[in-house]
Design an enzyme around this catalytic site. Structure first.
Site, PDB file in Angstrom:
ATOM      1  N   PHE A  66      27.428  22.994  48.782  1.00  0.00           N
ATOM      2  CA  PHE A  66      28.633  22.568  49.503  1.00  0.00           C
ATOM      3  C   PHE A  66      28.476  21.157  50.064  1.00  0.00           C
ATOM      4  O   PHE A  66      29.475  20.442  50.235  1.00  0.00           O
ATOM      5  CB  PHE A  66      28.956  23.555  50.636  1.00  0.00           C
ATOM      6  CG  PHE A  66      30.343  23.405  51.164  1.00  0.00           C
ATOM      7  CD1 PHE A  66      31.422  23.956  50.487  1.00  0.00           C
ATOM      8  CD2 PHE A  66      30.598  22.699  52.331  1.00  0.00           C
ATOM      9  CE1 PHE A  66      32.721  23.800  50.960  1.00  0.00           C
ATOM     10  CE2 PHE A  66      31.880  22.543  52.818  1.00  0.00           C
ATOM     11  CZ  PHE A  66      32.951  23.093  52.128  1.00  0.00           C
ATOM     12  N   THR A  95      29.648  38.970  47.868  1.00  0.00           N
ATOM     13  CA  THR A  95      30.783  38.592  48.718  1.00  0.00           C
ATOM     14  C   THR A  95      31.554  37.448  48.065  1.00  0.00           C
ATOM     15  O   THR A  95      31.069  36.841  47.105  1.00  0.00           O
ATOM     16  CB  THR A  95      30.294  38.119  50.101  1.00  0.00           C
ATOM     17  OG1 THR A  95      29.680  36.823  49.931  1.00  0.00           O
ATOM     18  CG2 THR A  95      29.285  39.088  50.711  1.00  0.00           C
ATOM     19  N   HIS A  97      31.799  34.535  49.013  1.00  0.00           N
ATOM     20  CA  HIS A  97      31.238  33.232  49.386  1.00  0.00           C
ATOM     21  C   HIS A  97      31.081  32.320  48.168  1.00  0.00           C
ATOM     22  O   HIS A  97      31.373  31.122  48.222  1.00  0.00           O
ATOM     23  CB  HIS A  97      29.897  33.450  50.080  1.00  0.00           C
ATOM     24  CG  HIS A  97      29.362  32.226  50.763  1.00  0.00           C
ATOM     25  ND1 HIS A  97      29.999  31.615  51.818  1.00  0.00           N
ATOM     26  CD2 HIS A  97      28.261  31.482  50.541  1.00  0.00           C
ATOM     27  CE1 HIS A  97      29.302  30.568  52.212  1.00  0.00           C
ATOM     28  NE2 HIS A  97      28.245  30.460  51.438  1.00  0.00           N
TER      29      HIS A  97
END
Ligand code: INI
Length: 164
Positions: A66, A95, A97
């Site tokens: 990120f 998840t 994410h």
């Protein structure tokens, strides 16, 4: 994406120009470091194999994929660099994410390319499994870092061709 029609070691239909005199910055993510380390190795080897000098390649690490957009932007602002290569690896977990990280990096780098003045090469390996990542980091499908190095050289050559 590596496919039956495109192996990551394919350099494309056009010859790879000389990278002599070109300056590169590489941002590499610490997450999944066995993979991103192999991507970095592939990128460095390929840049040098095409004539880039070691002192013309600036390498900095960031914590996760990120953060690659920020690093690429800072490299742009820093100047003296003809292309940025962003290397990371995101492996799908249990998840959502994964989706947010991939989306953030992809949109961030796309925006830098649309609005910036130097190419930012998208070296994000996004896979469902570790094995798929290994296949793209020097395994049977080649090395995404090496592919990105060839792309960086071609894009610098493209940019320079418009200034001659
Ligand atoms: N960063 C990665 O580079 N790869 C991953 O697989 C990953 N996962 O799975 O979470 C990951 N997360 C960290 C993220 O990139 C940021 O560093 C963090 O959110 C802080 O901004």
């Amino acid at each position: 994406m590596a496919t039956a029609l495109h192996h990551l070691t394919d350099t494309g239909s056009q010859a790879v120009p000389s990278a002599a005199g070109m300056k590169f910055a590489i941002a590499v993510s610490e997450w999944n470091s066995p993979i991103t380390g192999a991507l970095l190795e592939g990128a460095l080897q390929t840049l040098k194999a095409h004539g880039a000098r070691g002192e013309d390649i600036l390498v900095k690490s960031v914590p996760g994929s990120f953060e690659l957009t920020f690093a690429a932007k800072r490299f742009m602002d820093y100047g003296g660099v003809d292309a940025v290569i962003a290397l990371g690896c995101v492996i799908r977990g249990d998840t959502p994410h994964f989706d947010y990280v991939c989306m953030g990096v992809t949109q961030g780098i796309a925006r830098l390319n649309a609005e910036g003045t130097i190419p930012v090469i998208y070296g994000l390996v996004t896979t469902n499994t570790l094995e798929q990542a290994q296949e793209r980091a020097g395994g049977k499908l080649g090395n995404k870092g090496s592919e990105c190095a060839v792309t960086a050289i071609k894009m610098v050559d493209f940019a320079w061709s418009l200034h001659k």
